[in-house]
Design an enzyme around this catalytic site. Structure first.
Site, PDB file in Angstrom:
ATOM      1  N   ARG A   1      -4.452  -5.128 -11.479  1.00 55.47           N
ATOM      2  CA  ARG A   1      -3.442  -4.911 -10.448  1.00 55.47           C
ATOM      3  C   ARG A   1      -4.112  -4.233  -9.264  1.00 55.47           C
ATOM      4  NH1 ARG A   1      -4.251  -0.243 -10.130  1.00 55.47           N
ATOM      5  NH2 ARG A   1      -2.793  -0.131  -8.421  1.00 55.47           N
ATOM      6  N   GLY A   2      -3.333  -4.090  -8.183  1.00 61.01           N
ATOM      7  CA  GLY A   2      -3.924  -3.576  -6.950  1.00 61.01           C
ATOM      8  C   GLY A   2      -4.318  -4.775  -6.099  1.00 61.01           C
ATOM      9  N   ALA A   3      -3.952  -4.728  -4.806  1.00 61.59           N
ATOM     10  CA  ALA A   3      -4.083  -5.919  -3.958  1.00 61.59           C
ATOM     11  C   ALA A   3      -5.499  -6.515  -3.938  1.00 61.59           C
ATOM     12  CB  ALA A   3      -3.600  -5.583  -2.549  1.00 61.59           C
TER      13      ALA A   3
ATOM     14  N   ARG B   1       1.917 -13.304  -8.268  1.00 62.80           N
ATOM     15  CA  ARG B   1       2.518 -12.114  -7.634  1.00 62.80           C
ATOM     16  C   ARG B   1       2.602 -12.394  -6.130  1.00 62.80           C
ATOM     17  NH1 ARG B   1       0.611  -6.297  -9.330  1.00 62.80           N
ATOM     18  NH2 ARG B   1       2.796  -5.879  -8.824  1.00 62.80           N
TER      19      ARG B   1
ATOM     20  N   GLN C   1       1.536   4.143 -12.285  1.00 58.04           N
ATOM     21  CA  GLN C   1       0.143   3.948 -11.854  1.00 58.04           C
ATOM     22  C   GLN C   1      -0.488   5.250 -11.370  1.00 58.04           C
ATOM     23  OE1 GLN C   1       2.673   1.919 -11.108  1.00 58.04           O
ATOM     24  NE2 GLN C   1       2.030  -0.170 -10.695  1.00 58.04           N
TER      25      GLN C   1
ATOM     26  N   ASP D   1      -0.374  -3.444   0.422  1.00 60.83           N
ATOM     27  CA  ASP D   1      -0.477  -4.776  -0.186  1.00 60.83           C
ATOM     28  C   ASP D   1      -0.422  -5.896   0.848  1.00 60.83           C
ATOM     29  OD1 ASP D   1       0.616  -2.930  -2.429  1.00 60.83           O
ATOM     30  OD2 ASP D   1      -0.255  -4.689  -3.404  1.00 60.83           O
TER      31      ASP D   1
ATOM     32  N   ASN E   1       3.805  -1.597   0.484  1.00 59.77           N
ATOM     33  CA  ASN E   1       3.029  -0.930  -0.573  1.00 59.77           C
ATOM     34  C   ASN E   1       3.988  -0.620  -1.716  1.00 59.77           C
ATOM     35  OD1 ASN E   1       0.461   0.136  -1.505  1.00 59.77           O
ATOM     36  ND2 ASN E   1       1.364   2.160  -1.334  1.00 59.77           N
ATOM     37  N   LYS E   2       3.464  -0.033  -2.770  1.00 65.18           N
ATOM     38  CA  LYS E   2       4.256   0.275  -3.966  1.00 65.18           C
ATOM     39  C   LYS E   2       5.581   0.936  -3.621  1.00 65.18           C
ATOM     40  CE  LYS E   2       3.589  -0.543  -7.354  1.00 65.18           C
ATOM     41  NZ  LYS E   2       4.225  -1.790  -7.866  1.00 65.18           N
TER      42      LYS E   2
END
Ligand code: MRU
Length: 374
Positions: free
Chosen positions: A61-63, A104, A215, A256, A266-267
């Site tokens: 995960r993570g862009a 995603r 996270q 992201d 973002n998150k």
């Protein structure tokens, strides 16, 4: 999941979240982030279905990390197409690209990396009409390696460009995980923190837990502990009170997708922090590589926001916490409008008080310094 796992006995720092093992006929190794911080287990992906599953289920995960993983996913697709005629092989690669992009929707790094690989395969074929699938595999592998290496370099560049912003004794609040685990290198927001720490400054990093998947608590706190940086984890709902106490001098998160006008996804929870930061006059910075910018969309209203399974909220440690009759809503990201952002820290410099014209001017200047490859 069809991937193999093995328990790592030592931690190589910074951790390599995404690693390709071998040459064009190699395989993709990912740290299974669902199992951190309890276990450091690596997944071995040998086909594109496994990569799609790892991205969709957030083993990786993570862009930037999902972008690099998807690029290598296409190397695996090209491996599977060996022995096929060119038309069939290229169709298989294009179908794999669609599946990867569908995993995603929010982080643009994923579709950016996949499209870049497809473009490379197409330009390669245009210049070498006699090429076969083995040549295509080689070209795709080289391009995926470049994307991986460029991400490592971008992370370092972001850290070096941004580290002066963290001064001795500061409190820095971060959200989710924008560290080594979220990239091929040492992270984006956390790279700045690592470089400031390396420069000898001492400061405190406040880490939001980041519900529902934690996270911040599971991944960022784990990373910062490895790096021996003073870390205080807080529940997400404590950030406002923390700022009110004067303990936060900077909010620093990843992104992201950044629209042409500087609005940044973002998150989920990042927008709340930006509003709180404005209320308390705390600078709010985003750290992101150039691959996170999406010039094709004018504003954040056009960013697709992923909605994830509600079980992620309903359950904690696999046990239901909320009555089954109650409805839940689980958007994975939010959008912070550019007006709330003090600066966007990239590997090529900082865009202060971002808006459409400053971002356009920043990219124009970059193109004049570093002309795009044909
Ligand atoms: O859902 P996730 O864990 O993939 O979300 C990750 C984030 O929101 C990160 O902050 C973002 O991708 C930047 S990572 C350098």
């Amino acid at each position: 999941m069809a991937c193999e796992g093995s328990l790592a006995d030592s931690i190589d720092w910074p951790v390599k979240a995404v690693l390709w093992v071998g040459g064009p006929d190699g395989l993709l190794e990912l740290i299974d982030q669902r199992r951190l911080p309890h276990e450091l287990v690596r997944l071995r992906c040998t086909d594109v279905a496994q990569v799609c599953q790892a991205i969709g289920q957030m083993a990786v995960r993570g862009a930037p990390a999902i972008g690099v993983s998807a690029a290598f996913g296409l190397v695996l697709a090209a491996q599977s197409a060996q022995g096929c005629d060119l038309k069939t092989g290229m169709r298989m690669i294009s179908e794999a690209a669609d599946r990867l992009i569908g995993t995603r929707p929010t982080a643009v790094n994923l579709s950016w990396a996949v499209r870049r690989i497809l473009r490379r395969a197409e330009t390669f074929l245009a210049s070498r009409p006699q090429a076969g699938m083995a040549d295509i595999l080689d070209a795709i592998f080289q391009e995926a390696r470049s994307i991986w290496q460029e991400d490592i370099d971008a992370c370092l560049g972001i850290g070096l460009r941004g580290c002066h912003l963290i001064e001795e004794g500061m409190g820095v609040l971060t959200h989710c995980n924008a560290g080594a685990l979220a990239t091929a290198g040492q992270g984006t927001a956390l790279s700045i923190i690592y470089q400031a720490h390396k420069a000898g400054r001492s400061f405190t990093v406040y880490v939001d837990e980041t519900r529902p998947l934690l996270q911040g608590a599971r991944l960022t706190a784990w990373e910062l502990a490895q790096a021996k940086i003073r870390t205080v984890v807080i529940c997400d709902n404590m950030a406002g009170w923390l700022m009110k106490q004067g303990k936060v001098q900077m909010v620093l998160t990843g992104a992201d997708r950044i629209a042409a006008n500087g609005d940044a996804a973002n998150k989920i929870g990042t927008y709340t922090l930006a509003v709180l930061a404005a209320r308390h006059k705390v600078p709010f910075y985003i750290a992101a590589p150039l691959s996170t910018f999406d010039p094709s969309i004018a504003s954040g209203c056009e960013i697709p926001i992923e909605t994830r399974p509600v079980e992620e909220i309903r359950q904690i440690h696999g046990k239901d916490l909320i009555p089954a009759v109650v409805e839940l809503w689980n958007p994975a990201f939010d959008v912070t409008e550019a007006a709330l952002i003090t600066g966007i820290i990239t590997e090529a410099g900082i865009i202060r008080r971002p808006n459409a014209s400053r971002i356009a001017a920043f990219f124009d200047r970059l193109v004049s310094i570093r002309p795009r490859r044909p």
